[in-house]
Design a protein around this motif. Sequence first.
Motif, PDB file in Angstrom:
ATOM      1  N   ILE A   1       0.848  -1.184   0.000  1.00 51.40           N
ATOM      2  CA  ILE A   1       0.000   0.000   0.000  1.00 51.40           C
ATOM      3  C   ILE A   1       0.889   1.241   0.000  1.00 51.40           C
ATOM      4  N   SER A   2       0.580   2.197  -0.854  1.00 47.29           N
ATOM      5  CA  SER A   2       1.297   3.462  -0.891  1.00 47.29           C
ATOM      6  C   SER A   2       0.280   4.588  -0.855  1.00 47.29           C
ATOM      7  N   ALA A   3       0.555   5.594  -0.053  1.00 53.20           N
ATOM      8  CA  ALA A   3      -0.351   6.742   0.024  1.00 53.20           C
ATOM      9  C   ALA A   3      -0.175   7.668  -1.177  1.00 53.20           C
ATOM     10  N   LEU A   4       0.970   7.569  -1.864  1.00 53.58           N
ATOM     11  CA  LEU A   4       1.248   8.436  -3.010  1.00 53.58           C
ATOM     12  C   LEU A   4       0.762   7.749  -4.282  1.00 53.58           C
ATOM     13  N   THR A   5      -0.479   8.033  -4.638  1.00 55.53           N
ATOM     14  CA  THR A   5      -1.056   7.466  -5.852  1.00 55.53           C
ATOM     15  C   THR A   5      -0.535   8.251  -7.056  1.00 55.53           C
ATOM     16  N   PRO A   6      -0.606   7.680  -8.262  1.00 55.25           N
ATOM     17  CA  PRO A   6      -0.186   8.433  -9.455  1.00 55.25           C
ATOM     18  C   PRO A   6      -0.965   9.743  -9.621  1.00 55.25           C
ATOM     19  N   GLU A   7      -2.258   9.730  -9.286  1.00 58.63           N
ATOM     20  CA  GLU A   7      -3.070  10.936  -9.396  1.00 58.63           C
ATOM     21  C   GLU A   7      -2.604  12.007  -8.411  1.00 58.63           C
ATOM     22  N   LEU A   8      -2.292  11.592  -7.185  1.00 60.44           N
ATOM     23  CA  LEU A   8      -1.812  12.537  -6.181  1.00 60.44           C
ATOM     24  C   LEU A   8      -0.453  13.093  -6.590  1.00 60.44           C
ATOM     25  N   LYS A   9       0.423  12.253  -7.107  1.00 60.36           N
ATOM     26  CA  LYS A   9       1.741  12.721  -7.561  1.00 60.36           C
ATOM     27  C   LYS A   9       1.586  13.767  -8.655  1.00 60.36           C
ATOM     28  N   THR A  10       0.688  13.522  -9.616  1.00 59.75           N
ATOM     29  CA  THR A  10       0.447  14.477 -10.690  1.00 59.75           C
ATOM     30  C   THR A  10      -0.074  15.800 -10.130  1.00 59.75           C
ATOM     31  N   SER A  11      -1.005  15.731  -9.187  1.00 57.77           N
ATOM     32  CA  SER A  11      -1.553  16.941  -8.560  1.00 57.77           C
ATOM     33  C   SER A  11      -0.473  17.714  -7.812  1.00 57.77           C
ATOM     34  N   LEU A  12       0.358  17.000  -7.067  1.00 57.06           N
ATOM     35  CA  LEU A  12       1.429  17.664  -6.325  1.00 57.06           C
ATOM     36  C   LEU A  12       2.438  18.302  -7.272  1.00 57.06           C
ATOM     37  N   ASP A  13       2.767  17.602  -8.368  1.00 63.14           N
ATOM     38  CA  ASP A  13       3.667  18.171  -9.374  1.00 63.14           C
ATOM     39  C   ASP A  13       3.118  19.496  -9.892  1.00 63.14           C
ATOM     40  N   LYS A  14       1.815  19.525 -10.178  1.00 63.48           N
ATOM     41  CA  LYS A  14       1.184  20.751 -10.691  1.00 63.48           C
ATOM     42  C   LYS A  14       1.234  21.880  -9.665  1.00 63.48           C
ATOM     43  N   VAL A  15       0.955  21.564  -8.407  1.00 59.59           N
ATOM     44  CA  VAL A  15       0.943  22.597  -7.366  1.00 59.59           C
ATOM     45  C   VAL A  15       2.333  23.185  -7.178  1.00 59.59           C
ATOM     46  N   VAL A  16       3.355  22.346  -7.047  1.00 55.36           N
ATOM     47  CA  VAL A  16       4.694  22.866  -6.739  1.00 55.36           C
ATOM     48  C   VAL A  16       5.349  23.547  -7.934  1.00 55.36           C
ATOM     49  N   THR A  17       4.916  23.221  -9.155  1.00 54.02           N
ATOM     50  CA  THR A  17       5.508  23.885 -10.322  1.00 54.02           C
ATOM     51  C   THR A  17       4.720  25.109 -10.776  1.00 54.02           C
ATOM     52  N   SER A  18       3.491  25.260 -10.320  1.00 58.50           N
ATOM     53  CA  SER A  18       2.688  26.402 -10.760  1.00 58.50           C
ATOM     54  C   SER A  18       2.868  27.642  -9.879  1.00 58.50           C
ATOM     55  N   HIS A  19       3.618  27.508  -8.792  1.00 60.93           N
ATOM     56  CA  HIS A  19       3.886  28.634  -7.898  1.00 60.93           C
ATOM     57  C   HIS A  19       5.377  28.651  -7.579  1.00 60.93           C
ATOM     58  N   LYS A  20       5.932  29.835  -7.442  1.00 63.05           N
ATOM     59  CA  LYS A  20       7.369  29.956  -7.125  1.00 63.05           C
ATOM     60  C   LYS A  20       7.679  29.448  -5.722  1.00 63.05           C
ATOM     61  N   VAL A  21       6.776  29.732  -4.770  1.00 63.76           N
ATOM     62  CA  VAL A  21       6.990  29.320  -3.381  1.00 63.76           C
ATOM     63  C   VAL A  21       5.693  28.705  -2.854  1.00 63.76           C
ATOM     64  N   VAL A  22       5.783  27.468  -2.378  1.00 66.26           N
ATOM     65  CA  VAL A  22       4.622  26.764  -1.824  1.00 66.26           C
ATOM     66  C   VAL A  22       5.015  26.181  -0.470  1.00 66.26           C
ATOM     67  N   LEU A  23       4.144  26.386   0.501  1.00 61.69           N
ATOM     68  CA  LEU A  23       4.364  25.836   1.834  1.00 61.69           C
ATOM     69  C   LEU A  23       3.229  24.879   2.166  1.00 61.69           C
ATOM     70  N   PHE A  24       3.550  23.605   2.330  1.00 60.74           N
ATOM     71  CA  PHE A  24       2.588  22.619   2.806  1.00 60.74           C
ATOM     72  C   PHE A  24       2.703  22.656   4.328  1.00 60.74           C
ATOM     73  N   MET A  25       1.612  23.014   4.980  1.00 57.41           N
ATOM     74  CA  MET A  25       1.678  23.294   6.411  1.00 57.41           C
ATOM     75  C   MET A  25       0.422  22.828   7.142  1.00 57.41           C
ATOM     76  N   LYS A  26       0.509  22.863   8.451  1.00 57.01           N
ATOM     77  CA  LYS A  26      -0.653  22.589   9.293  1.00 57.01           C
ATOM     78  C   LYS A  26      -1.362  23.909   9.524  1.00 57.01           C
ATOM     79  N   GLY A  27      -2.536  24.045   8.934  1.00 55.70           N
ATOM     80  CA  GLY A  27      -3.294  25.281   9.035  1.00 55.70           C
ATOM     81  C   GLY A  27      -3.107  26.126   7.785  1.00 55.70           C
ATOM     82  N   THR A  28      -3.382  27.407   7.927  1.00 54.78           N
ATOM     83  CA  THR A  28      -3.264  28.343   6.810  1.00 54.78           C
ATOM     84  C   THR A  28      -2.295  29.459   7.212  1.00 54.78           C
ATOM     85  N   LYS A  29      -1.895  30.279   6.232  1.00 50.28           N
ATOM     86  CA  LYS A  29      -0.979  31.372   6.576  1.00 50.28           C
ATOM     87  C   LYS A  29      -1.647  32.377   7.514  1.00 50.28           C
TER      88      LYS A  29
END
Length: 178
Positions: free
Chosen positions: A69-97
């Motif tokens: 079992i892996s939590a990183l599905t191909p769909e999730l990997k694709t989504s994460l790739d899009k998020v981190v490449t579509s913004h210059k700076v991204v912070l994955f955090m607990k809560g919001t800024k």
Amino acid sequence: MTCALAVLSVPSSAKASFLMVKPAGTTAAIPSLLQYHRLSPYTPRAFTFDYNALVNRVGFRRIGPIRCISALTPELKTSLDKVVTSHKVVLFMKGTKEFPQCGFSHTVVQILKSLNVPFETVNILENDLLRHGLKEYSNWPTFPQLYIDGEFFGGCDIAVETYKSGQLQELLEKTLCS
């Protein structure tokens, strides 16, 4: 055959017990020799076990390979790739800024704000699959996770250290100018 089992849910009161393993393509669970001790409920743990060490009980047979079992599905990997490449700076955090829900997340938010850097945040508390998959994606076990220019930069400790040395500000200036 050795397989890693990545996601379990067990009662926190469990001191030792047998884990029931369901081989791929079957409906029968097979008790394994794996024991677990005082695991928090819904906390993913990585275990390795030997398929040949599974206990044969009356009515159970060794059947087929066990699917890992892996939590990183191909769909999730694709989504994460899009998020981190579509913004210059991204912070994955607990809560919001606006409302960090962890001291480490709050620290990184304050660093980025003090540098007047435009950044996006993703609240990992809203989605368990995202939280667990992101750990595999970055190969980093803790949060927050800072991405700069599509690349994983580090967590709070690295952000603080590089902020104090001036390296973070230099990197962010280069990134935002490109």
